[in-house]
Structure formats: C-alpha cells, structure tokens
Design an enzyme around this catalytic site. Structure first.
Site, PDB file in Angstrom:
ATOM      1  N   SER A 189       1.342   3.226   3.326  1.00  0.00           N
ATOM      2  CA  SER A 189       1.968   2.497   4.440  1.00  0.00           C
ATOM      3  C   SER A 189       3.402   2.121   4.065  1.00  0.00           C
ATOM      4  CB  SER A 189       1.138   1.276   4.875  1.00  0.00           C
ATOM      5  OG  SER A 189       0.959   0.367   3.828  1.00  0.00           O
ATOM      6  N   ASP A 198       7.705   4.930  -3.577  1.00  0.00           N
ATOM      7  CA  ASP A 198       7.415   5.098  -2.143  1.00  0.00           C
ATOM      8  C   ASP A 198       8.726   5.180  -1.367  1.00  0.00           C
ATOM      9  OD1 ASP A 198       4.759   4.825  -2.885  1.00  0.00           O
ATOM     10  OD2 ASP A 198       4.813   2.656  -2.603  1.00  0.00           O
ATOM     11  N   GLY A 223       0.890  -1.164   0.000  1.00  0.00           N
ATOM     12  CA  GLY A 223       0.000   0.000   0.000  1.00  0.00           C
ATOM     13  C   GLY A 223       0.922   1.205   0.000  1.00  0.00           C
ATOM     14  N   ALA A 224       0.767   2.062  -1.017  1.00  0.00           N
ATOM     15  CA  ALA A 224       1.744   3.134  -1.209  1.00  0.00           C
ATOM     16  C   ALA A 224       2.029   3.933   0.068  1.00  0.00           C
ATOM     17  CB  ALA A 224       1.254   4.062  -2.311  1.00  0.00           C
ATOM     18  N   GLY A 229       7.180  -0.004  -5.890  1.00  0.00           N
ATOM     19  CA  GLY A 229       7.474   0.483  -4.541  1.00  0.00           C
ATOM     20  C   GLY A 229       8.653   1.446  -4.524  1.00  0.00           C
ATOM     21  N   ALA A 230       9.364   1.554  -5.649  1.00  0.00           N
ATOM     22  CA  ALA A 230      10.537   2.445  -5.688  1.00  0.00           C
ATOM     23  C   ALA A 230      10.126   3.897  -5.416  1.00  0.00           C
ATOM     24  CB  ALA A 230      11.240   2.341  -7.037  1.00  0.00           C
ATOM     25  N   LEU A 276      13.000  10.802 -12.440  1.00  0.00           N
ATOM     26  CA  LEU A 276      13.392  10.529 -13.828  1.00  0.00           C
ATOM     27  C   LEU A 276      13.895   9.101 -14.018  1.00  0.00           C
ATOM     28  CD1 LEU A 276      15.327  13.909 -14.402  1.00  0.00           C
ATOM     29  CD2 LEU A 276      12.950  13.429 -14.973  1.00  0.00           C
TER      30      LEU A 276
HETATM   31  O1  KDG Z   1       3.724   2.235  -4.997  1.00  0.00           O
HETATM   32  C1  KDG Z   1       3.506   0.876  -4.779  1.00  0.00           C
HETATM   33  C2  KDG Z   1       2.037   0.679  -4.595  1.00  0.00           C
HETATM   34  O2  KDG Z   1       1.413   0.907  -5.820  1.00  0.00           O
HETATM   35  C3  KDG Z   1       1.687  -0.681  -4.120  1.00  0.00           C
HETATM   36  O3  KDG Z   1       2.333  -0.976  -2.894  1.00  0.00           O
HETATM   37  C4  KDG Z   1       0.236  -0.991  -3.992  1.00  0.00           C
HETATM   38  O4  KDG Z   1      -0.803   0.887  -3.011  1.00  0.00           O
HETATM   39  C5  KDG Z   1      -0.698   0.170  -3.959  1.00  0.00           C
HETATM   40  C6  KDG Z   1      -1.502   0.471  -5.139  1.00  0.00           C
HETATM   41  O5  KDG Z   1      -2.573   1.009  -4.953  1.00  0.00           O
HETATM   42  O6  KDG Z   1      -1.079   0.169  -6.250  1.00  0.00           O
END
Ligand code: KDG
Length: 317
Positions: free
Chosen positions: A36, A257, A33-34, A254-255, A225
């Site tokens: 968290s 985040d 979850g972006a 996740g990069a 970038l």
């Molecule tokens: O940035 C990574 C997120 O995209 C991933 O952890 C899941 O929160 C998420 C999503 O809504 O895609």
C-alpha cells in the site's frame, strides 16, 4: 487502472521518544504496508492505483481502509474479516543507527488471504501488478495468492514487478531464498536490495549480480545500492545511477517502496529506463527525510523540485 498491488497493511506504532520501547509511554499511530506504500506513492504522483487486501473488521482495519482510500487508491478489492484482527507493527527507533521492527501480525486477517480472494478482471485491466516478498512469507494461503496473482497477470499480459523485500522476522533465510528465487523466475522486473541479492545469489559486484537475475529468467533488474544509488540491467542496456544526496536520514523504512513507486511512475510516464531509475532514487531519498513509512512520499511538484535541486533550499515562512 495503471497499477494494482496486493499485500498486508498494518497499524504502525512508533514511540514519540527515541530509545527502547520499554521506556516509551506515548506512541504515534500511523499506517504502513509495503504494497500500500507503493500504491500511495503512485497515487501521490497522479497515477491510478488499486490495492488488494484483507483487513480485520476492527478499528485499525477501518482506519487503514479510510486512510488508503483518502490517498486516492482504489480499495474496492479489499475485504474485511470479522474473525481475525488487523496486524500491528511497532517501530522502535533506538538511535540513528538502530531501528528495531516488531510485528504482531501472526494469524492476522491479511495472513488469511487465499487465491479465491483475487478478482482476475481487476488484475487484467492494470498495466502493472506490483508484489513483494513479504506476502508469501505470511502464510501458505498468502503464498498461493501471490502465485495465483502472477498467473492471472501473465495470462492477461500485465507486467509483474517484484520487490523481494526479505523480512527475516517472518521466515528463515533458507525458506525465503527458496520461495523468492522461484517467484523471481516468474516475473518481469525485480527491484532487489543489494543485501537481499547477496542472500539469493552470493557475493558479486553489481554488474555480475544483475546478470545473475537475468540468467534466472528476469527481464530487467534494478539493484538498489543504498547511498551508492542503483545499478540496472535489461536485455538492452545497463548502468549505474547515482543516489541523490541526503543530509541526514531521519527514517530509512519505506525507502524501498518509494523507490518502487518512483520507478513504476517513470515507466508509466514513458520515461527511458535510466530516467525511471533516477526517479526511483529521488523518491527513495525523499522518503528517508521524514519519519514514517509513507509520510515522505512526494507529490509530483515536490518531486520535480527535489530532482532539479531546488527543493532542499525551501524556506517556508
Ligand atoms: O517497506 C516498508 C514496509 O516494510 C513497512 O511499511 C511494513 O509492510 C511492512 C512490513 O511487512 O514490514
């Protein structure tokens, strides 16, 4: 509290084997979850963070809460909903070049968040509020919650950081553009990816693209970038920051985040803007080295060794 975030987290399933999911028989179960992810990234670097959300009152909801709490993130503003499930998310890694994301999150517990779920005092005591463009895409109620959180932050002098995180599987580009541009004009610092910035403003070189954000009312912008690093612009300074070299990208999800966590961590530590962007690039690069959205988020000592160039040479026997 240093940072408060708000958003949906999900149970993340990834096939153990590479290839199309229809052929997979075994999956790993992680959480993601972006927002968290950012809170966990900050907590690993030693900052005090809180994550606000709603989870289904089910096994996945309990797992997510336990995990995030276990990372040292405050979860006192997370509630359980017994009438809606925790969202699920599948990450299909077909090849090094193709990753497909599949969500099962419509009508999830988190998509039912509404402004009355927010605790103004909780937001008011933070230095930063971190939000992403995923939450307003989840439902009308979530969109209103994001706006209400921004209002509360502004009223209480809390700096708002926003990652547009445009998710095309959640809404159309047209809808996303309209809402994201409006949110952007209401926040202090924006961390867009280059492709998202292009959807928002059209095609520009990084310098002119950053200016578009400033003209739109943002205080500072850091344009991601990818392999090129980042370009930042505030009303005082601007410049490019080179990416950290990465031998092989294992999992890029996740990069962004990680980038946000590194950047906010730098601001919290009182680094200069450019040094904070450099830390952002380092954490973003480290996240791509390990499978999973949060698994590569470093602790401080590892981050320092990565930045100094000594981490890559580790042989742990
Ligand atoms: O940035 C990574 C997120 O995209 C991933 O952890 C899941 O929160 C998420 C999503 O809504 O895609």
């Amino acid at each position: 509290m240093d940072v408060v975030t708000l958003g949906e987290s999900m149970a993340l399933f990834t096939p153990i084997t590479q290839g199309y999911m229809r052929y997979a028989s075994m999956f790993s179960l992680k959480i993601a979850g972006a927002e968290s992810n950012v809170a966990i990234g900050l907590a690993r670097l030693g900052h005090q963070c809180g994550w606000m959300s709603r989870l289904g009152k089910d096994e996945f909801g309990k797992k997510i809460l336990n995990f995030i709490r276990g990372e040292g993130v405050d979860v006192s503003c997370v509630s359980f909903d017994s009438s809606a499930p925790t969202g699920l998310y599948f990450k299909e890694i077909v090849s090094d070049k193709e990753i497909n994301i599949q969500y099962y999150r419509k009508d999830s517990a988190a998509s039912r968040m509404k402004p009355s779920d927010l605790n103004e005092a909780y937001i008011a005591q933070a230095k930063y509020l971190h939000l992403t463009g995923i939450t307003p895409a989840l439902s009308e109620g979530c969109k209103e919650t994001v706006y209400a959180a921004i209002e509360m932050a502004k009223k209480n002098g809390v700096t708002v950081i926003f990652d547009p995180n445009m998710r095309r599987r959640l809404w159309s580009e047209k809808e996303a553009k309209e809402v994201l541009l409006d949110i952007i004009s209401n926040v202090d610092i924006v961390l867009p990816g280059q492709d998202e910035a292009m959807v928002l403003f059209g095609e520009y070189e990084p310098e002119d693209m950053a200016q578009q954000f400033l003209d739109h009312g943002v205080g500072s912008v850091v344009l991601k970038l990818g392999a090129e690093g980042a370009y930042y612009k505030t009303n005082k300074e601007s410049g490019f920051v080179k990416a950290f070299p990465v031998e092989r990208v294992v999992d890029p999800v996740g990069a962004g985040d990680g980038f946000a966590a590194g950047f906010i961590s730098g601001l919290l530590d009182g680094l200069t803007f450019v040094e904070a962007v450099k830390r952002a690039c380092a954490v973003g690069a480290m996240v791509t080295q390990i499978n999973g959205d949060i698994e590569g988020l470093p602790e401080r000592e590892k981050l320092e060794r990565f930045i100094s160039g000594s981490y890559q040479k580790d042989v742990n026997r």
